[in-house]
Design an enzyme around this catalytic site. Structure first.
Site, short mmCIF file in Angstrom:
data_model
loop_
_atom_site.label_atom_id
_atom_site.label_comp_id
_atom_site.label_asym_id
_atom_site.label_seq_id
_atom_site.Cartn_x
_atom_site.Cartn_y
_atom_site.Cartn_z
N LYS A 127 0.84 -1.20 0.00
CA LYS A 127 0.00 0.00 0.00
C LYS A 127 0.87 1.25 0.00
O LYS A 127 2.09 1.17 0.15
CB LYS A 127 -0.91 0.00 1.23
CG LYS A 127 -0.18 0.07 2.55
CD LYS A 127 -1.14 0.01 3.73
CE LYS A 127 -0.37 0.09 5.05
NZ LYS A 127 -1.26 0.06 6.22
N TYR A 163 12.37 31.81 3.80
CA TYR A 163 11.11 32.46 4.12
C TYR A 163 11.02 32.85 5.60
O TYR A 163 11.49 32.10 6.48
CB TYR A 163 9.93 31.53 3.79
CG TYR A 163 9.69 31.37 2.30
CD1 TYR A 163 9.48 32.49 1.49
CD2 TYR A 163 9.68 30.12 1.71
CE1 TYR A 163 9.24 32.36 0.13
CE2 TYR A 163 9.45 29.96 0.34
CZ TYR A 163 9.23 31.09 -0.44
OH TYR A 163 9.01 30.94 -1.78
N MET A 181 8.88 24.88 -0.63
CA MET A 181 8.12 23.90 -1.40
C MET A 181 9.03 23.02 -2.25
O MET A 181 8.83 21.80 -2.34
CB MET A 181 7.09 24.59 -2.30
CG MET A 181 6.22 23.60 -3.05
SD MET A 181 4.96 24.37 -4.08
CE MET A 181 3.86 25.04 -2.83
#
Length: 370
Positions: free
Chosen positions: A38, A264, A313
């Site tokens: 899975k 950031y 990101m």
């Protein structure tokens, strides 16, 4: 010299073979091995994993959801596939692709019987899950009569196995609880088998159950994380080989003067001269923000480099002040030497989460030879 030129996840099939054989050696030859593939094969590649495991002798596969089973069938996998947590909305598709549902409640049992009856099937294999203490999904011991009553009304299904799930088989302090779970499952399985007139396959052990509780091996054992190289305990980790290695490269190097900031929200401010490397991997690739601000690290030239500031990101920045390295050099996020469990533990999580978070956009590279 490294061949790594971009962010890649290397998948080592010889390591998978080693782990499969090691785990198989821990059970009797008559005990079947159910391989759990899975979550994209625990973050690797479910199809690649299943094809290799089918070739080396896995008896059963397990996935969480119907869509995962369909993916394997469409890739040509013929081995029986157990769907651990099927949703009734997908029952018709499940039958179409000859997947086998784990039925865990009165609702799922009754709705599956209704579906299979409408499709004019006979003796379709299903699996009955008992809740022995994890308290997640599963019938209780008290449901045996209800299950039997439903089965007597139809010949559309036949129970292929009875299963349960251990909650703390890796925790030696919870041995008494685990033994209660095993006994609860034995009791429920004995009662239902007596009413059925036959004994289905019994399985309860996960990877740590295989390694720590031979009394719970029964007819089949399930292994997920162990196949991928992690045994939830140092002595077993030493016997297993991580299948996945996440690697990247240094894109650019910066030098920060005292007082200058990075990333950031200016989350890192240099107190002293600091040399940093930017690496093309971020939270969209599976390196979550929890690894930022020195809670996580990568390895460059065999030395740890702390992640500085917030994870972006698509990028992370690391401290290379004391590392002699250059743009284009290889970066190890985790591999056989610096395992995912070590990285995860330092950041307050577990290897399962780090492994399964790796994004599909990370290129997979298959290693099929030692």
């Amino acid at each position: 010299m490294s061949n790594t030129k971009e962010t890649v996840l290397e998948i080592n099939l010889p390591h998978l073979t080693h782990n499969f054989n090691y785990l198989k050696s821990k059970v009797k030859s008559s005990v079947k091995i159910l391989a759990v593939v899975k979550a994209s094969g625990y973050g690797s590649d479910a199809v690649v994993m299943a094809k290799h495991l089918e070739k080396i002798g896995a008896d059963y596969f397990a996935v969480a959801y119907t869509s995962e089973g369909i993916l394997l069938r469409e890739a040509g996998i013929k081995t029986p596939i157990l769907v651990l947590h099927p949703q009734p909305v997908n029952f018709q598709k499940l039958v179409e692709y000859q997947l086998e549902p784990s039925l865990y409640s009165s609702r799922t049992l009754e709705e599956f019987i209704a579906t299979i009856t409408s499709l004019n099937q006979k003796n379709f294999p299903v699996h009955i899950k008992f809740n022995s203490g994890l308290n997640r999904i599963g019938f209780s011991e008290n449901d045996v009569d209800h299950i039997t009553e439903q089965l007597r009304k139809t010949d559309t299904i036949k129970i292929a196995s009875l299963l349960s799930h251990l909650a703390a088989s890796e925790d030696h302090n919870e041995r008494e609880f685990t033994l209660r779970q095993i006994n609860s499952f034995k009791k429920a399985a004995k009662q239902l088998s007596a009413k059925l007139g036959y004994t289905p396959i019994l399985h309860q052990s996960n990877t740590s159950g295989i390694l720590n509780y031979p009394e719970a091996h029964f007819d089949m054992v399930r292994t997920g994380i162990g196949l991928y190289g992690y045994g939830n305990e140092a002595k077993f980790d030493n016997e297993l080989k991580p299948v996945a290695a996440l690697k990247s490269v240094i894109s650019q190097i910066h030098e920060l003067k005292p007082g200058e900031s990075l990333g950031y929200n200016r989350a890192f401010k240099a107190a002293v001269f600091t040399k940093t490397a930017t690496i093309p991997i971020g939270h969209a690739d599976g390196i979550s923000r929890q690894y930022g601000n020195k809670k996580g690290f990568v390895t460059i030239k065999n030395k740890p480099a702390n992640i500085l500031g917030n994870v972006c990101m698509d990028m992370i920045m690391v401290d290379i002040t004391d590392i002699d390295c250059h743009e284009g050099d290889e970066v190890i996020i985790f591999d056989e030497t610096t395992s995912a469990s070590k990285i995860a533990e330092q950041s307050g999580t577990i290897s399962y989460e780090l492994l399964t978070a790796i994004s599909p956009r990370v290129k997979r590279v298959i290693i099929d030879k030692n």
